[in-house]
Motif scaffolding. Structure first.
Motif, PDB file in Angstrom:
ATOM      1  N   THR A 138       0.811  -1.224   0.000  1.00 14.58           N
ATOM      2  CA  THR A 138       0.000   0.000   0.000  1.00 14.58           C
ATOM      3  C   THR A 138       0.844   1.274   0.000  1.00 14.58           C
ATOM      4  OG1 THR A 138      -0.142   0.002   2.410  1.00 14.58           O
ATOM      5  CG2 THR A 138      -1.935  -1.087   1.233  1.00 14.58           C
TER       6      THR A 138
ATOM      7  N   ILE B 209      -3.686  -7.799   6.992  1.00 18.33           N
ATOM      8  CA  ILE B 209      -5.064  -7.306   6.987  1.00 18.33           C
ATOM      9  C   ILE B 209      -5.671  -7.451   5.590  1.00 18.33           C
ATOM     10  CG2 ILE B 209      -6.489  -5.207   7.277  1.00 18.33           C
ATOM     11  CD1 ILE B 209      -5.469  -6.357   9.922  1.00 18.33           C
TER      12      ILE B 209
ATOM     13  N   THR C  85     -10.032  -5.389   6.728  1.00 13.80           N
ATOM     14  CA  THR C  85      -9.881  -3.939   6.942  1.00 13.80           C
ATOM     15  C   THR C  85     -10.849  -3.403   7.989  1.00 13.80           C
ATOM     16  OG1 THR C  85     -11.343  -3.504   5.089  1.00 13.80           O
ATOM     17  CG2 THR C  85      -9.011  -3.476   4.609  1.00 13.80           C
ATOM     18  N   LYS C  86     -12.087  -3.886   7.961  1.00 15.21           N
ATOM     19  CA  LYS C  86     -13.049  -3.282   8.887  1.00 15.21           C
ATOM     20  C   LYS C  86     -12.856  -3.751  10.329  1.00 15.21           C
ATOM     21  CE  LYS C  86     -17.001  -6.238   7.894  1.00 15.21           C
ATOM     22  NZ  LYS C  86     -18.209  -6.466   7.213  1.00 15.21           N
TER      23      LYS C  86
ATOM     24  N   LEU D 177      -9.693  -3.788  11.686  1.00 11.00           N
ATOM     25  CA  LEU D 177      -8.374  -3.307  12.118  1.00 11.00           C
ATOM     26  C   LEU D 177      -8.426  -2.707  13.528  1.00 11.00           C
ATOM     27  CD1 LEU D 177      -5.426  -2.816  11.179  1.00 11.00           C
ATOM     28  CD2 LEU D 177      -6.168  -0.629  10.233  1.00 11.00           C
TER      29      LEU D 177
ATOM     30  N   LYS E 234      -3.340   6.311   8.264  1.00 15.53           N
ATOM     31  CA  LYS E 234      -4.000   6.984   7.127  1.00 15.53           C
ATOM     32  C   LYS E 234      -3.168   8.175   6.643  1.00 15.53           C
ATOM     33  CE  LYS E 234      -8.839   5.769   7.930  1.00 15.53           C
ATOM     34  NZ  LYS E 234     -10.135   6.195   8.482  1.00 15.53           N
TER      35      LYS E 234
ATOM     36  N   TYR F 267      -8.291  -0.194  -1.343  1.00 20.17           N
ATOM     37  CA  TYR F 267      -9.255  -1.064  -0.624  1.00 20.17           C
ATOM     38  C   TYR F 267      -8.550  -2.060   0.318  1.00 20.17           C
ATOM     39  CZ  TYR F 267     -11.208   0.229  -5.217  1.00 20.17           C
ATOM     40  OH  TYR F 267     -11.530   0.891  -6.376  1.00 20.17           O
ATOM     41  N   LYS F 268      -7.242  -1.901   0.496  1.00 21.79           N
ATOM     42  CA  LYS F 268      -6.511  -2.867   1.329  1.00 21.79           C
ATOM     43  C   LYS F 268      -5.992  -2.195   2.604  1.00 21.79           C
ATOM     44  CE  LYS F 268      -6.853  -5.540  -2.320  1.00 21.79           C
ATOM     45  NZ  LYS F 268      -5.803  -5.832  -3.288  1.00 21.79           N
ATOM     46  N   VAL F 269      -5.836  -2.983   3.620  1.00 20.27           N
ATOM     47  CA  VAL F 269      -5.268  -2.628   4.936  1.00 20.27           C
ATOM     48  C   VAL F 269      -6.103  -1.591   5.703  1.00 20.27           C
ATOM     49  CG1 VAL F 269      -3.248  -1.843   6.258  1.00 20.27           C
ATOM     50  CG2 VAL F 269      -2.911  -3.215   4.192  1.00 20.27           C
ATOM     51  N   LEU F 270      -6.268  -0.397   5.145  1.00 18.07           N
ATOM     52  CA  LEU F 270      -6.980   0.645   5.895  1.00 18.07           C
ATOM     53  C   LEU F 270      -8.489   0.521   5.713  1.00 18.07           C
ATOM     54  CD1 LEU F 270      -4.531   3.475   4.995  1.00 18.07           C
ATOM     55  CD2 LEU F 270      -4.988   2.648   7.300  1.00 18.07           C
ATOM     56  N   PRO F 271      -9.238   0.801   6.778  1.00 18.52           N
ATOM     57  CA  PRO F 271     -10.695   0.730   6.643  1.00 18.52           C
ATOM     58  C   PRO F 271     -11.184   1.780   5.656  1.00 18.52           C
ATOM     59  CG  PRO F 271     -10.067   1.504   8.838  1.00 18.52           C
ATOM     60  CD  PRO F 271      -8.802   1.173   8.121  1.00 18.52           C
ATOM     61  N   ASN F 272     -12.218   1.451   4.887  1.00 16.19           N
ATOM     62  CA  ASN F 272     -12.712   2.392   3.886  1.00 16.19           C
ATOM     63  C   ASN F 272     -13.387   3.604   4.484  1.00 16.19           C
ATOM     64  OD1 ASN F 272     -11.934   1.261   1.315  1.00 16.19           O
ATOM     65  ND2 ASN F 272     -13.122  -0.499   2.007  1.00 16.19           N
TER      66      ASN F 272
END
Ligand code: FAD
Ligand code: 2HG
Ligand code: ZN
Length: 475
Positions: free
Chosen positions: A217, A433, A438-439, A441, A454, A469-474
């Motif tokens: 990422t 993740i 992600t959701k 985390l 972020k 769309y990977k690792v961090l929550p959307n």
């Protein structure tokens, strides 16, 4: 563009690849390394577990760092999303496109750059397959500091991007320790060279750590410098069967104290995990047991190691901790024992749809969650297995149903993550993740930490083109 598979997720504001873009890619790479053939792309659109499917129709196969730099600089300027892909063996959906991201394959970047056989330092491109590196090193008296079941296809860049743990972590530590330096390309095309071959380097912030475990990422890893241990002169593998998880913990404690510096792996499998390996034709060399401990010693003096292992066995037998067991010193027998452990994941996949959880839990409570889930949902699933790197406090909890069952899924998540948080564990010990978690985390990271993550993502990748769309929550 939407994805039927992910009804809650909207495609990001990325450009679709046009003919002009394809012409540009072909001018950077040879045209035959710009792939549009659906048959060649199909397996790259799917994860190893065949549980997720993307819709990419462009696969790029660079050979050099410079080519990657030019591709990323161009994609960044055009806001085209890119997913870096190595062996595609990741288990959390990090390496496959979610929508139509361009797939950037590292597979042709497989040159070994140098080996310093005095200090034991290997420098290689990111697309080298782990097993091939191990073979190359073994011919020179060294080995890779990591080993995992996916070694035949995973690549060192993918291992570093996921900070893979595996079967040797107990002895050689994590890649944060053994990777001395990296070369990586940022989403804007800038090449970051921290490819140091020095063991010690305290010149400010250690940028390499930003890429280790960042799951593609923040930048594309293109080369790595790795500290590699000497090949041990003597290796023993013992497979022991015992009755209870309490006994297994006592065996672990005894192994640590009695084997000391020669202990190189301590893995655990329960009855049902070993059954999964048997399902694909592998033979467990001992009788049926509730739990199995796989113990490996690696040392430099066979007689010394054998003496220690024999003393441990005698003690375990006197204490009535071991019901059954075998010790292997010849290569084939050792490989066969390791194969039973390494192929549990492949065996489970043959049985049905697998829900995978890869968690860190304090060892005394490690197996409690398996028993808890068996009581809670045992009658709704085919099997629930617990195995893993107990020496590192890492449990692989796998639940299998005939096919994906949303009701079972809802019973598992977030229940398992809450359970792990409540005992101060981690929701991902080693797989990462990726896309799948992600959701969740926040079960292992505070909001302050997520916000800093972020901010870092924005700094490295302001347009968010790299592995979205990977690792961090959307949200
Ligand atoms: P991929 O799956 O292709 O990619 C993984 C992630 O890294 C993705 O997010 C991708 O975008 C990113 N990425 C890949 N290459 C690069 C690069 N060059 N630069 C930047 N980002 C990149 N994991 C463990 O930790 N321990 C184990 O014991 C273990 N055993 C496994 C056994 C089996 C049978 C399987 C199938 C998997 C296992 N794994 C294990 C999962 C593990 O994450 C991967 O096998 C491995 O580390 C991924 O490498 P890969 O080359 O396949 O990477
Ligand atoms: C292993 O240790 C891998 O075998 C895979 O990390 C674990 O599939 C799993 O759950
Ligand atoms: Zn593992």
């Amino acid at each position: 563009l939407t994805s039927e598979q992910y009804p809650d997720l909207k495609r990001g504001p990325y450009s679709e690849v046009t003919n002009d873009d394809l012409a540009k890619f072909s001018s950077i790479l040879d045209p035959h390394r710009v792939v549009q053939d659906p048959e060649e792309i199909a397996p790259r659109n799917m994860d190893w577990m065949k549980s997720l499917r993307g819709t990419s129709n462009v696969l790029l196969k660079p050979k050099t760092t410079q080519e990657i730099s030019e591709i990323l600089a161009y994609c960044n300027s055009r806001k085209i999303a890119v997913v870096p892909q190595s062996g595609n063996t990741g288990l959390v959906g990090g390496s496959m496109p979610v929508f139509d991201e361009v797939i950037l394959s590292l597979g042709l970047m497989d040159n070994i750059i140098s080996i310093d056989d005095i200090s034991g330092i290997l420098v290689c491109q990111a697309g080298c397959i782990l097993e091939k590196l191990d073979q190359f090193l073994s011919e020179r008296g060294f080995m890779m500091p990591l080993d995992l079941g996916a070694k035949g296809s995973c690549m060192i860049g993918g291992n570093i991007a996921t900070n893979a743990g595996g079967l040797r972590l107990l002895r050689y530590g994590s890649l944060h320790g053994t990777v001395l330096g990296l070369e990586a390309v940022l989403p804007n095309g800038q090449i970051i060279d921290t490819l140091s071959t020095c063991r010690k380097d305290n010149t400010g912030y250690h940028l390499k750590h930003m890429f280790i475990g960042s799951e593609g990422t923040l930048g594309v890893i293109t080369a790595a410098s790795i500290m590699v241990p000497y090949l041990p002169r003597s290796i023993n593998v013992a497979l022991l069967g015992c009755q209870s998880f309490e006994d297994l913990q006592r065996i672990f404690k005894a192994a640590k104290s009695m084997l000391g510096e020669v202990l190189s792996a301590f893995e655990m499998m329960d009855y049902d995990s070993v059954k999964a390996s048997e399902f694909i034709g592998l033979q467990n060399p001992i009788g049926e047991n509730n739990f199995y401990a796989l113990i490996e010693t690696s040392g430099s003096d066979a007689a010394h190691d054998e003496e220690k292992l024999t003393a441990l066995m005698e003690w375990l037998m006197n204490e009535d901790l071991v019901q059954d067991g075998t010790i292997a010193t010849d290569k084939q027998k050792m490989t066969n024992i390791w194969a039973v452990r390494e192929n549990i994941a492949a065996g489970l996949l043959e049985i049905g749809y697998v829900y995978k959880y890869d968690v860190s839990i304090p060892v005394p409570r490690l197996y409690e969650i398996v028993e808890d889930l068996r009581n809670k949902i045992g009658d709704k699933v085919i099997t629930i297995v617990g195995y893993g790197h107990i020496g590192d406090g890492n449990l692989h909890l796998n639940i299998v149903t005939e096919e994906h069952d949303p009701k079972v899924h809802q019973l598992l998540e977030p229940y398992i993550f809450e359970w792990v948080r409540d005992c101060e564990g981690s929701i991902s010990a080693e797989h990462g993740i990726g896309f799948k978690k992600t959701k969740y985390l926040h079960y292992s990271k505070s909001m302050e930490c997520i916000n800093i993550m972020k901010d870092l993502k924005k700094m490295f990748d302001p347009n968010g083109i790299l592995n979205p769309y990977k690792v961090l929550p959307n949200k």
